[in-house]
Design an enzyme around this catalytic site. Structure first.
Site, PDB file in Angstrom:
ATOM      1  N   GLY A  15       0.774  -1.243   0.000  1.00 48.91           N
ATOM      2  CA  GLY A  15       0.000   0.000   0.000  1.00 48.91           C
ATOM      3  C   GLY A  15       0.803   1.290   0.000  1.00 48.91           C
ATOM      4  O   GLY A  15       0.276   2.347   0.357  1.00 48.91           O
ATOM      5  N   ASN A  17       1.778   2.996  -2.613  1.00 50.56           N
ATOM      6  CA  ASN A  17       1.146   3.900  -3.591  1.00 50.56           C
ATOM      7  C   ASN A  17      -0.178   4.430  -3.045  1.00 50.56           C
ATOM      8  O   ASN A  17      -0.489   5.610  -3.184  1.00 50.56           O
ATOM      9  CB  ASN A  17       0.933   3.190  -4.928  1.00 50.56           C
ATOM     10  CG  ASN A  17       2.199   3.120  -5.743  1.00 50.56           C
ATOM     11  OD1 ASN A  17       2.607   4.091  -6.363  1.00 50.56           O
ATOM     12  ND2 ASN A  17       2.862   1.968  -5.724  1.00 50.56           N
ATOM     13  N   MET A  93      -3.651  -7.592  -7.292  1.00 52.72           N
ATOM     14  CA  MET A  93      -3.099  -8.774  -7.942  1.00 52.72           C
ATOM     15  C   MET A  93      -4.153  -9.622  -8.663  1.00 52.72           C
ATOM     16  O   MET A  93      -4.109 -10.849  -8.602  1.00 52.72           O
ATOM     17  CB  MET A  93      -2.345  -9.623  -6.904  1.00 52.72           C
ATOM     18  CG  MET A  93      -1.211  -8.883  -6.222  1.00 52.72           C
ATOM     19  SD  MET A  93      -0.001  -8.204  -7.376  1.00 52.72           S
ATOM     20  CE  MET A  93       0.914  -9.702  -7.738  1.00 52.72           C
ATOM     21  N   LEU A  95      -6.605  -9.840 -12.424  1.00 52.91           N
ATOM     22  CA  LEU A  95      -6.953  -9.271 -13.727  1.00 52.91           C
ATOM     23  C   LEU A  95      -8.382  -8.738 -13.661  1.00 52.91           C
ATOM     24  O   LEU A  95      -9.260  -9.390 -13.085  1.00 52.91           O
ATOM     25  CB  LEU A  95      -6.896 -10.355 -14.801  1.00 52.91           C
ATOM     26  CG  LEU A  95      -5.542 -10.646 -15.440  1.00 52.91           C
ATOM     27  CD1 LEU A  95      -5.691 -11.781 -16.447  1.00 52.91           C
ATOM     28  CD2 LEU A  95      -4.966  -9.413 -16.127  1.00 52.91           C
ATOM     29  N   HIS A 112       2.624  -0.052 -13.143  1.00 50.80           N
ATOM     30  CA  HIS A 112       3.465  -1.251 -13.249  1.00 50.80           C
ATOM     31  C   HIS A 112       4.931  -0.819 -13.133  1.00 50.80           C
ATOM     32  O   HIS A 112       5.345   0.148 -13.781  1.00 50.80           O
ATOM     33  CB  HIS A 112       3.209  -1.942 -14.604  1.00 50.80           C
ATOM     34  CG  HIS A 112       3.947  -3.229 -14.723  1.00 50.80           C
ATOM     35  ND1 HIS A 112       3.566  -4.376 -14.050  1.00 50.80           N
ATOM     36  CD2 HIS A 112       5.085  -3.558 -15.397  1.00 50.80           C
ATOM     37  CE1 HIS A 112       4.422  -5.351 -14.312  1.00 50.80           C
ATOM     38  NE2 HIS A 112       5.353  -4.868 -15.132  1.00 50.80           N
TER      39      HIS A 112
HETATM   40  C1  GRF Z   1       4.033  -1.390  -7.227  1.00 53.23           C
HETATM   41  O1  GRF Z   1       5.377  -1.609  -7.560  1.00 53.23           O
HETATM   42  C2  GRF Z   1       3.180  -1.365  -8.466  1.00 53.23           C
HETATM   43  O2  GRF Z   1       3.853  -0.879  -9.586  1.00 53.23           O
HETATM   44  C3  GRF Z   1       2.843  -2.822  -8.666  1.00 53.23           C
HETATM   45  O3  GRF Z   1       2.666  -3.320  -7.365  1.00 53.23           O
HETATM   46  C4  GRF Z   1       3.455  -2.571  -6.455  1.00 53.23           C
HETATM   47  C5  GRF Z   1       2.561  -2.125  -5.340  1.00 53.23           C
HETATM   48  O4  GRF Z   1       3.302  -1.519  -4.311  1.00 53.23           O
HETATM   49  N1  GRF Z   1       1.706  -2.974  -9.520  1.00 53.23           N
HETATM   50  P1  GRF Z   1       2.565  -0.868  -3.094  1.00 53.23           P
HETATM   51  O5  GRF Z   1       1.613  -1.910  -2.530  1.00 53.23           O
HETATM   52  O6  GRF Z   1       1.835   0.341  -3.587  1.00 53.23           O
HETATM   53  O7  GRF Z   1       3.635  -0.521  -2.110  1.00 53.23           O
END
Ligand code: GRF
Length: 189
Positions: A15, A17, A93, A95, A112
């Site tokens: 989390g 992001n 995680m 689709l 990504h």
């Molecule tokens: C990030 O690297 C994003 O690009 C990928 O999954 C990761 C999630 O990281 N899709 P976080 O959970 O936001 O720390």
């Protein structure tokens, strides 16, 4: 007063992001309200972060439903009830299935941790590191039914020539946070 755009963030894990976007929304850096967190791992750290920020959360366990259509219908209902305009996947995680794509056509984006189309799928940073690339990066793209395959919205690169994967990961995550915040800002302008 300017109306805030409502977004939902979908995440399954750490989390970081989610936290960066929510902090930016709280600080008024983006004219956005994080109206909902959708999480398919009830014990994920992201749920604790949402609690700290007081963000409404829908957690579910896929195996409690008969089909993807069934849990996505529930997700769509909750997003619509919350007035969500844009869905931001951040480490979600799964689709996206037909139900979600049909309801939020062109309104779902994903981040990504590679310069797509290189290194799709899981462990993208590790894939790039093991390949020996010297330029890493992150991509934000629209979501379609393919894995990390929708139209690219924004990308940012970063050079690294060292041998410490933890260092690369941390550089990429920092870059991701800024890229995601700036991209959301642009899209909701
Ligand atoms: C990030 O690297 C994003 O690009 C990928 O999954 C990761 C999630 O990281 N899709 P976080 O959970 O936001 O720390």
């Amino acid at each position: 007063m300017i109306q805030k755009h409502k977004i939902a963030i979908f995440a399954s894990g750490n989390g970081s992001n989610f936290e960066a976007i929510t902090q930016a929304a709280t600080d008024g850096i983006i004219n956005t309200e994080v109206a909902l967190l959708v999480c398919d791992k009830p014990s994920a750290r992201v749920c604790e972060i949402a609690k700290r920020f007081g963000i409404d959360t829908f957690t579910f366990t896929a195996k409690d439903y008969n089909s993807k259509q069934e849990y996505e219908t529930e997700i769509v209902n909750r997003c619509q009830a919350a007035g969500v305009e844009l869905i931001c996947l951040a480490g979600y995680m799964r689709l996206a299935g037909e139900t979600l794509l049909a309801a939020y056509d062109g309104k779902i984006i994903n981040i990504h941790p590679s310069l797509l189309p290189a290194f799709k799928g899981k462990d993208a940073i590790k894939q790039a590191f093991e390949y020996g690339v010297k330029i890493y990066g992150a991509t934000i793209h629209y979501v379609d039914s393919s894995l990390d395959g929708g139209k690219i919205i924004s990308q940012q690169a970063i050079a690294y020539d060292g041998s410490d994967i933890d260092e690369v990961e941390s550089m990429i995550h920092t870059l991701e946070h800024t890229l995601y915040i700036n991209t959301i800002k642009e899209l909701l302008k």
